[in-house]
Design a protein around this motif. Sequence first.
Motif, PDB file in Angstrom:
ATOM      1  N   GLU A 148       0.823  -1.210   0.000  1.00  0.00           N
ATOM      2  CA  GLU A 148       0.000   0.000   0.000  1.00  0.00           C
ATOM      3  C   GLU A 148       0.856   1.259   0.000  1.00  0.00           C
ATOM      4  O   GLU A 148       0.623   2.194  -0.784  1.00  0.00           O
ATOM      5  CB  GLU A 148      -0.916  -0.003   1.230  1.00  0.00           C
ATOM      6  CG  GLU A 148      -1.714   1.279   1.415  1.00  0.00           C
ATOM      7  CD  GLU A 148      -2.408   1.352   2.769  1.00  0.00           C
ATOM      8  OE1 GLU A 148      -2.839   2.461   3.141  1.00  0.00           O
ATOM      9  OE2 GLU A 148      -2.497   0.313   3.454  1.00  0.00           O
ATOM     10  N   LYS A 149       1.865   1.292   0.861  1.00  0.00           N
ATOM     11  CA  LYS A 149       2.674   2.491   1.000  1.00  0.00           C
ATOM     12  C   LYS A 149       3.650   2.668  -0.166  1.00  0.00           C
ATOM     13  O   LYS A 149       3.967   3.808  -0.543  1.00  0.00           O
ATOM     14  CB  LYS A 149       3.429   2.472   2.330  1.00  0.00           C
ATOM     15  CG  LYS A 149       2.518   2.613   3.535  1.00  0.00           C
ATOM     16  CD  LYS A 149       1.770   3.940   3.506  1.00  0.00           C
ATOM     17  CE  LYS A 149       0.851   4.114   4.697  1.00  0.00           C
ATOM     18  NZ  LYS A 149       0.150   5.430   4.676  1.00  0.00           N
TER      19      LYS A 149
ATOM     20  N   GLN B  29       1.634   4.321  -2.670  1.00  0.00           N
ATOM     21  CA  GLN B  29       1.292   5.685  -2.266  1.00  0.00           C
ATOM     22  C   GLN B  29       2.442   6.654  -2.535  1.00  0.00           C
ATOM     23  O   GLN B  29       2.214   7.777  -3.012  1.00  0.00           O
ATOM     24  CB  GLN B  29       0.934   5.720  -0.782  1.00  0.00           C
ATOM     25  CG  GLN B  29       0.651   7.124  -0.251  1.00  0.00           C
ATOM     26  CD  GLN B  29       0.365   7.127   1.248  1.00  0.00           C
ATOM     27  OE1 GLN B  29      -0.033   6.111   1.829  1.00  0.00           O
ATOM     28  NE2 GLN B  29       0.565   8.259   1.879  1.00  0.00           N
ATOM     29  N   TYR B  30       3.675   6.238  -2.244  1.00  0.00           N
ATOM     30  CA  TYR B  30       4.805   7.162  -2.323  1.00  0.00           C
ATOM     31  C   TYR B  30       5.562   7.090  -3.643  1.00  0.00           C
ATOM     32  O   TYR B  30       6.300   8.025  -3.978  1.00  0.00           O
ATOM     33  CB  TYR B  30       5.758   6.927  -1.152  1.00  0.00           C
ATOM     34  CG  TYR B  30       5.213   7.469   0.141  1.00  0.00           C
ATOM     35  CD1 TYR B  30       5.238   8.835   0.417  1.00  0.00           C
ATOM     36  CD2 TYR B  30       4.612   6.618   1.074  1.00  0.00           C
ATOM     37  CE1 TYR B  30       4.714   9.334   1.591  1.00  0.00           C
ATOM     38  CE2 TYR B  30       4.086   7.113   2.263  1.00  0.00           C
ATOM     39  CZ  TYR B  30       4.135   8.478   2.511  1.00  0.00           C
ATOM     40  OH  TYR B  30       3.603   8.979   3.675  1.00  0.00           O
TER      41      TYR B  30
ATOM     42  N   ALA C 188       8.052   2.717   0.600  1.00  0.00           N
ATOM     43  CA  ALA C 188       7.126   2.441   1.696  1.00  0.00           C
ATOM     44  C   ALA C 188       7.773   2.689   3.051  1.00  0.00           C
ATOM     45  O   ALA C 188       7.202   3.366   3.920  1.00  0.00           O
ATOM     46  CB  ALA C 188       6.634   0.992   1.608  1.00  0.00           C
TER      47      ALA C 188
ATOM     48  N   LEU D 139       6.718   5.674   5.544  1.00  0.00           N
ATOM     49  CA  LEU D 139       6.212   5.355   6.882  1.00  0.00           C
ATOM     50  C   LEU D 139       7.053   6.042   7.955  1.00  0.00           C
ATOM     51  O   LEU D 139       6.527   6.491   8.982  1.00  0.00           O
ATOM     52  CB  LEU D 139       6.216   3.839   7.096  1.00  0.00           C
ATOM     53  CG  LEU D 139       5.127   3.060   6.355  1.00  0.00           C
ATOM     54  CD1 LEU D 139       5.435   1.563   6.364  1.00  0.00           C
ATOM     55  CD2 LEU D 139       3.759   3.312   6.989  1.00  0.00           C
TER      56      LEU D 139
ATOM     57  N   GLU E  88       6.029   9.551   8.207  1.00  0.00           N
ATOM     58  CA  GLU E  88       4.721   9.628   8.849  1.00  0.00           C
ATOM     59  C   GLU E  88       4.797   9.438  10.364  1.00  0.00           C
ATOM     60  O   GLU E  88       3.833   9.703  11.074  1.00  0.00           O
ATOM     61  CB  GLU E  88       3.794   8.545   8.283  1.00  0.00           C
ATOM     62  CG  GLU E  88       3.352   8.774   6.855  1.00  0.00           C
ATOM     63  CD  GLU E  88       2.458   7.643   6.358  1.00  0.00           C
ATOM     64  OE1 GLU E  88       2.087   6.767   7.175  1.00  0.00           O
ATOM     65  OE2 GLU E  88       2.129   7.628   5.157  1.00  0.00           O
TER      66      GLU E  88
END
Length: 275
Positions: free
Chosen positions: A21-22, A25-26, A256, A260, A263
């Motif tokens: 997922e990440k 996303q990135y 990812a 993360l 984040e």
Amino acid sequence: MSNNSKELSVFSAYVADLLEEKADQYNQPEFIPHDPISIPHRFTRKQDIEIMGFWAAILAWGQRKTIINKCLELSQLMDNAPHDFVLNHQESDLKQFLNFKHRTFNATDTLYFLHFFQDYYRQHDSLEYAFSSHLKKGDVTVENGLIGFHDLFSDSENFPARTRKHIATPLRKSSCKRLNMFLRWMVRKDDKGVDFGIWNEIKPAQLVCPCDVHVDRVARLLGLIKRPVTDWQTAMELTASLRSLSPTDPARYDFALFGLGIEGFATPAILPVRK
């Protein structure tokens, strides 16, 4: 299946899904402007991308905004035409670099980089050969390429001893995070538009994940690293864990893990930390 095995299975599935997922996303164009990779993205010529990508990676410590600004300064000193400049500059053109500095990288280092680039590009069309020529048949990773590049880079009577610290090698047990990041930029191929994928002799499967502070912290939280220190073996351990998820493109998950880390990721309390 024991409760512990079930917990590990759940956690492993969680990690795989999270990283997928990440990474998606990135690994997007929106990632580019605020990252040092924005520097080589200012160019279209292969050699310009290589030169400024290499410099951006080597200078990539500290705040990203500062890194980008220092690389822009370097580019301007080379008339925003790095390949043409390194091939054709004269001795008098080098005076303007004497005041360039980024953290511990100073004018002595800068002048040697220019010397290396000029000597190298007068003999070779692409910087890839400086790494790929040292790989051996059957090499699983770029380790031999990194070792060989370090030796090539420092093989000059003009090489300043102080500059050695800026070019890492697995033989000094370094995680080689900056060089691995540069190789990711040049080698990885996909349709996302972030990494360039302009090199072909080195395969994405051979890349080693850059192990910076964000990646290292998150990877430990997710149980991808067990080694207590951060060195070359740690980078290899992390990459082996990521290769189990994507054998042909383990460095994809650098997006990812780094994302993360930015984040402020912390392992959810409902899941066990893998031991």
